[in-house]
Write an enzyme that holds these catalytic residues in place. Structure first.
Site, PDB file in Angstrom:
ATOM      1  N   GLY A   1      31.814  40.996  43.590  1.00  0.00           N
ATOM      2  CA  GLY A   1      32.610  42.144  43.162  1.00  0.00           C
ATOM      3  C   GLY A   1      31.925  43.487  43.353  1.00  0.00           C
ATOM      4  O   GLY A   1      30.842  43.724  42.814  1.00  0.00           O
TER       5      GLY A   1
ATOM      6  N   CYS B   1      37.301  42.842  33.940  1.00  0.00           N
ATOM      7  CA  CYS B   1      36.084  43.546  33.510  1.00  0.00           C
ATOM      8  C   CYS B   1      36.413  44.622  32.476  1.00  0.00           C
ATOM      9  O   CYS B   1      37.546  45.073  32.385  1.00  0.00           O
ATOM     10  CB  CYS B   1      35.374  44.137  34.706  1.00  0.00           C
TER      11      CYS B   1
HETATM   12  C1  LIG Z   1      27.297  33.778  38.688  1.00  0.00           C
HETATM   13  C2  LIG Z   1      28.753  34.113  38.807  1.00  0.00           C
HETATM   14  C3  LIG Z   1      29.145  35.402  39.198  1.00  0.00           C
HETATM   15  C4  LIG Z   1      30.496  35.724  39.330  1.00  0.00           C
HETATM   16  N1  LIG Z   1      30.866  36.985  39.729  1.00  0.00           N
HETATM   17  C5  LIG Z   1      32.187  37.281  39.916  1.00  0.00           C
HETATM   18  C6  LIG Z   1      32.595  38.572  40.403  1.00  0.00           C
HETATM   19  O1  LIG Z   1      31.779  39.440  40.723  1.00  0.00           O
HETATM   20  N2  LIG Z   1      33.930  38.806  40.520  1.00  0.00           N
HETATM   21  C7  LIG Z   1      34.883  37.866  40.211  1.00  0.00           C
HETATM   22  O2  LIG Z   1      36.080  38.125  40.347  1.00  0.00           O
HETATM   23  N3  LIG Z   1      34.518  36.630  39.783  1.00  0.00           N
HETATM   24  C8  LIG Z   1      33.199  36.322  39.620  1.00  0.00           C
HETATM   25  N4  LIG Z   1      32.841  35.066  39.186  1.00  0.00           N
HETATM   26  C9  LIG Z   1      33.890  34.068  38.903  1.00  0.00           C
HETATM   27  C10 LIG Z   1      34.074  33.091  40.074  1.00  0.00           C
HETATM   28  O3  LIG Z   1      34.465  33.756  41.250  1.00  0.00           O
HETATM   29  C11 LIG Z   1      35.094  31.987  39.715  1.00  0.00           C
HETATM   30  O4  LIG Z   1      36.339  32.603  39.425  1.00  0.00           O
HETATM   31  C12 LIG Z   1      34.670  31.172  38.500  1.00  0.00           C
HETATM   32  O5  LIG Z   1      33.280  30.920  38.531  1.00  0.00           O
HETATM   33  C13 LIG Z   1      35.420  29.835  38.408  1.00  0.00           C
HETATM   34  O6  LIG Z   1      35.195  29.028  39.543  1.00  0.00           O
HETATM   35  P1  LIG Z   1      34.077  27.849  39.599  1.00  0.00           P
HETATM   36  O7  LIG Z   1      34.285  27.006  38.383  1.00  0.00           O
HETATM   37  O8  LIG Z   1      34.316  27.143  40.885  1.00  0.00           O
HETATM   38  O9  LIG Z   1      32.739  28.534  39.564  1.00  0.00           O
HETATM   39  C14 LIG Z   1      31.480  34.733  39.054  1.00  0.00           C
HETATM   40  C15 LIG Z   1      31.076  33.444  38.675  1.00  0.00           C
HETATM   41  C16 LIG Z   1      29.742  33.117  38.556  1.00  0.00           C
HETATM   42  C17 LIG Z   1      29.354  31.720  38.155  1.00  0.00           C
END
Ligand SMILES: Cc1cc2nc3c(=O)[nH]c(=O)nc-3n(C[C@H](O)[C@H](O)[C@H](O)COP(=O)(O)O)c2cc1C
Length: 306
Positions: A49, A132
């Site tokens: 992001g 956010c």
């Molecule tokens: C370390 C970390 C950083 C993340 N940073 C962002 C971000 O900057 N923007 C965003 O929309 N989602 C962010 N997410 C959310 C992920 O894109 C995703 O929606 C969420 O982790 C669920 O998917 P997963 O279970 O496969 O990880 C972040 C997730 C993690 C674990």
């Protein structure tokens, strides 16, 4: 006639060689992972992001492993939109994958300004993170306030010319259908769901929270059933495509999200477990499609049998 590439999909007019996209925040600016995998094999990459200015994020510790998942409170650390455009995009665009840029702002004006800067060639789609904190408006998250959701989606959509706008929904709401509908009515071209679920973890010896921010976002397999349910609810509510996210570890999880209503998916936390997860998923999905004599994976979207 059978499709030559049964994994190829089209999302808001953009062709993807497969529906597997890496999730924002778990794949850096894309290039970092090119040391581990051939990123040209991915359907797309959602970039960490970006905001108007450089953000250094929260104090350490910022992540902790939890049963079947992890909590993070990185604090949206990023190099800022300008440095991304000059330092990262020129390298990234050499790869044959779709570039989705995730972005956020502290105010509506900031959201609009970042989106306008990102409205350039080489970026295929924009993904707006509305989960956010909104500092100017009193700390309410954009994505948990229906009025703010409507305002920010309308404003951003008005200010970008031809780039499809994906809005990434927060799961930390009572009724995700309401927010999905508002996004669609305000001009969103697609929905991505879900972002992390608010959680907390405590060290019972020190009695301190495991992460400095006290609370953090839960991701990984622990959230998959919640995510599948939310994709299903959103699918029944809107007519725009949905990108399913949450706990995807293998091709079976992908098929589940498609049946619930997803047209594409994103893989997040699994990249930390094994950077090759996405490539294995693509390979296994191909086999699944062939074995089940499916012409194109999009036939599975919303095919739930109840
Ligand atoms: C370390 C970390 C950083 C993340 N940073 C962002 C971000 O900057 N923007 C965003 O929309 N989602 C962010 N997410 C959310 C992920 O894109 C995703 O929606 C969420 O982790 C669920 O998917 P997963 O279970 O496969 O990880 C972040 C997730 C993690 C674990």
């Amino acid at each position: 006639m059978a499709n030559k590439n049964p994994l190829e999909i089209e999302l808001c007019g953009i062709k993807f060689k497969n529906p597997v996209i890496t999730a924002s925040g778990t794949f850096g600016y894309g290039i970092e992972y090119s040391r581990f995998i051939d990123i040209s094999k991915l359907g797309g990459i959602s970039i960490k992001g970006l905001s108007l200015h450089v953000v250094s994020g929260n104090k350490m510790p910022r992540i902790i492993e939890t049963p079947a998942g992890m909590l993070n409170a990185i604090g949206l650390q990023n190099i800022g939109v300008d440095r991304f455009l000059t330092e990262k995009l020129p390298m990234l665009k050499k790869y044959k994958t779709n570039i989705i840029v995730n972005f956020w702002g502290k105010t509506i004006d900031e959201y609009v300004e970042v989106a306008r800067k990102l409205d350039v060639a080489d970026i295929h789609m924009l993904e707006m993170n509305i989960s956010c904190p909104n500092i100017k408006e009193g700390g309410i998250a954009f994505g948990t306030d229906p009025k703010m959701t409507e305002k920010v989606v309308t404003a951003v959509k008005k200010n970008i010319k031809n780039k499809p706008l994906i809005v990434k929904l927060s799961p930390n709401v009572t009724d995700i259908k309401l927010f999905a509908k508002i996004c669609e009515n305000s001009g969103a071209d697609a929905i991505s769901a879900i972002n992390t679920l608010l959680g907390m973890s405590i060290d019972i010896v020190t009695k301190k929270p495991h992460i400095s921010n006290v609370t953090g976002g839960l991701s990984g397999p622990a959230i998959k059933p919640v995510a599948v349910r939310m994709v299903y609810e959103v699918f029944k509510t809107v007519n725009i495509p949905i990108i399913g996210i949450g706990g995807i570890m293998n091709y079976r999880d992908v098929v589940e999200f498609f049946i619930a209503g997803a047209s594409a998916i994103q893989v997040g936390t699994a990249n930390f477990v094994d950077p090759e997860t996405t490539l294995k998923i693509i390979e296994d999905l191909s086999k699944y499609i062939e074995e089940n004599r499916i012409n194109n994976i999009s036939e599975l979207t919303g095919s739930l049998d109840i």
